[in-house]
Scaffold this motif. Structure first.
Motif, short mmCIF file in Angstrom:
data_model
loop_
_atom_site.label_atom_id
_atom_site.label_comp_id
_atom_site.label_asym_id
_atom_site.label_seq_id
_atom_site.Cartn_x
_atom_site.Cartn_y
_atom_site.Cartn_z
N GLY A 1 4.64 -31.78 5.90
CA GLY A 1 5.70 -32.03 4.99
C GLY A 1 6.68 -31.29 5.64
N LYS A 2 7.22 -30.18 4.72
CA LYS A 2 8.76 -29.46 5.17
C LYS A 2 8.27 -28.36 5.93
CE LYS A 2 11.11 -30.76 1.04
NZ LYS A 2 11.96 -30.07 -0.28
N CYS A 3 6.95 -27.97 6.00
CA CYS A 3 6.59 -26.70 6.57
C CYS A 3 5.75 -26.90 7.85
CB CYS A 3 5.36 -26.16 5.74
SG CYS A 3 6.25 -25.65 4.16
N TYR A 4 5.93 -25.69 8.95
CA TYR A 4 5.04 -25.79 9.96
C TYR A 4 3.92 -24.93 9.86
CZ TYR A 4 8.93 -28.50 12.28
OH TYR A 4 9.76 -29.32 12.37
N ILE A 5 2.82 -25.29 10.43
CA ILE A 5 1.70 -24.12 10.46
C ILE A 5 1.31 -24.17 11.95
CG2 ILE A 5 1.17 -24.67 8.22
CD1 ILE A 5 -1.34 -26.52 9.24
N PHE A 6 0.77 -22.99 12.32
CA PHE A 6 0.28 -22.55 13.65
C PHE A 6 -1.18 -22.08 13.61
CE2 PHE A 6 4.59 -21.78 12.59
CZ PHE A 6 5.42 -22.13 13.77
N SER A 7 -1.87 -22.73 14.79
CA SER A 7 -3.24 -22.25 14.75
C SER A 7 -3.32 -20.68 15.35
CB SER A 7 -3.97 -23.01 15.64
OG SER A 7 -3.86 -22.87 16.97
N GLN A 8 -4.38 -20.02 15.07
CA GLN A 8 -4.60 -18.76 15.57
C GLN A 8 -4.91 -18.75 17.20
OE1 GLN A 8 -7.00 -16.09 13.22
NE2 GLN A 8 -7.08 -17.53 11.59
N GLN A 9 -5.30 -19.87 17.70
CA GLN A 9 -5.61 -20.21 19.17
C GLN A 9 -4.02 -20.17 19.75
OE1 GLN A 9 -8.12 -19.49 21.06
NE2 GLN A 9 -6.87 -19.57 22.60
N GLU A 10 -3.35 -20.93 19.17
CA GLU A 10 -1.80 -21.11 19.80
C GLU A 10 -1.33 -19.67 19.99
OE1 GLU A 10 1.22 -23.02 21.35
OE2 GLU A 10 -0.83 -23.86 21.05
N ILE A 11 -1.58 -18.74 18.89
CA ILE A 11 -0.83 -17.67 18.91
C ILE A 11 -1.27 -16.73 20.17
CG2 ILE A 11 -0.13 -15.45 17.58
CD1 ILE A 11 1.15 -18.16 16.91
N LYS A 12 -2.71 -16.78 20.02
CA LYS A 12 -3.24 -16.15 21.21
C LYS A 12 -2.97 -16.44 22.59
CE LYS A 12 -7.44 -15.21 18.67
NZ LYS A 12 -9.16 -15.54 18.22
N LEU B 1 -1.66 -20.66 10.40
CA LEU B 1 -0.77 -19.77 9.75
C LEU B 1 0.58 -20.24 9.60
CD1 LEU B 1 -1.63 -16.89 12.68
CD2 LEU B 1 -2.48 -16.96 10.04
N ASN B 2 1.18 -19.87 8.57
CA ASN B 2 2.63 -20.39 8.30
C ASN B 2 3.69 -19.65 8.92
OD1 ASN B 2 3.44 -18.16 6.81
ND2 ASN B 2 2.73 -19.00 4.83
N GLN B 3 4.88 -20.01 9.15
CA GLN B 3 5.82 -19.19 9.87
C GLN B 3 5.97 -17.92 9.59
OE1 GLN B 3 8.83 -21.94 11.42
NE2 GLN B 3 10.33 -20.88 10.34
N ASP B 4 6.12 -17.39 8.35
CA ASP B 4 6.16 -16.18 7.99
C ASP B 4 4.84 -15.41 8.43
OD1 ASP B 4 8.62 -16.49 6.42
OD2 ASP B 4 7.86 -17.09 4.53
N GLU B 5 3.79 -15.87 8.28
CA GLU B 5 2.64 -15.17 9.00
C GLU B 5 2.63 -14.90 10.37
OE1 GLU B 5 -0.80 -16.53 5.63
OE2 GLU B 5 -0.03 -17.60 7.02
N VAL B 6 3.17 -15.82 10.88
CA VAL B 6 3.29 -15.68 12.54
C VAL B 6 4.29 -14.76 12.77
CG1 VAL B 6 3.80 -16.72 14.63
CG2 VAL B 6 2.47 -17.90 13.05
#
Length: 77
Positions: free
Chosen positions: A38-49, A7-12
Motif C-alpha cells: 500500500g502506502k508503506c514499505y516493510i523490511f525483512s530482518q534478514q535484509e537489515i542483517k 519491520l516498518n521504516q520507523d522500526e528500522v
C-alpha cells in the motif's frame, strides 16, 4: 518464527539508529531492499542483517556517499 516479522521504516530507523528519512534514502538508493504494501514499505530482518554485513566500514551518511558505497559493494565502476 521471529525472523519472519517484517519491520516498518520507523522500526528500522530505531534499530540502526538513524532517522526515518535516512532509511528512506537507503531504500531509494537500493542499499536496503523493501517490499511496498500500500502506502508503506516493510523490511525483512534478514535484509537489515545483510546491510550491516555488506556496508560495514562504508559511509552511507548521505545520498552521494551511499551511491558510492552501493557501487563499491556491487562492483560497479
Amino acid at each position: 518464527m521471529t525472523d519472519l516479522k517484517m519491520l516498518n521504516q520507523d522500526e528500522v530507523a530505531e534499530l540502526i539508529n538513524v532517522s526515518r528519512d535516512q532509511v528512506a534514502m537507503l531504500r531509494e538508493v537500493g542499499i536496503i531492499r523493501a517490499t511496498k504494501t500500500g502506502k508503506c514499505y516493510i523490511f525483512s530482518q534478514q535484509e537489515i542483517k545483510s546491510f550491516q554485513e555488506l556496508y560495514k566500514g562504508l559511509d552511507v551518511s548521505n545520498k552521494v556517499k551511499a551511491l558510492e558505497s552501493y557501487k563499491t559493494v556491487n562492483g560497479i565502476n
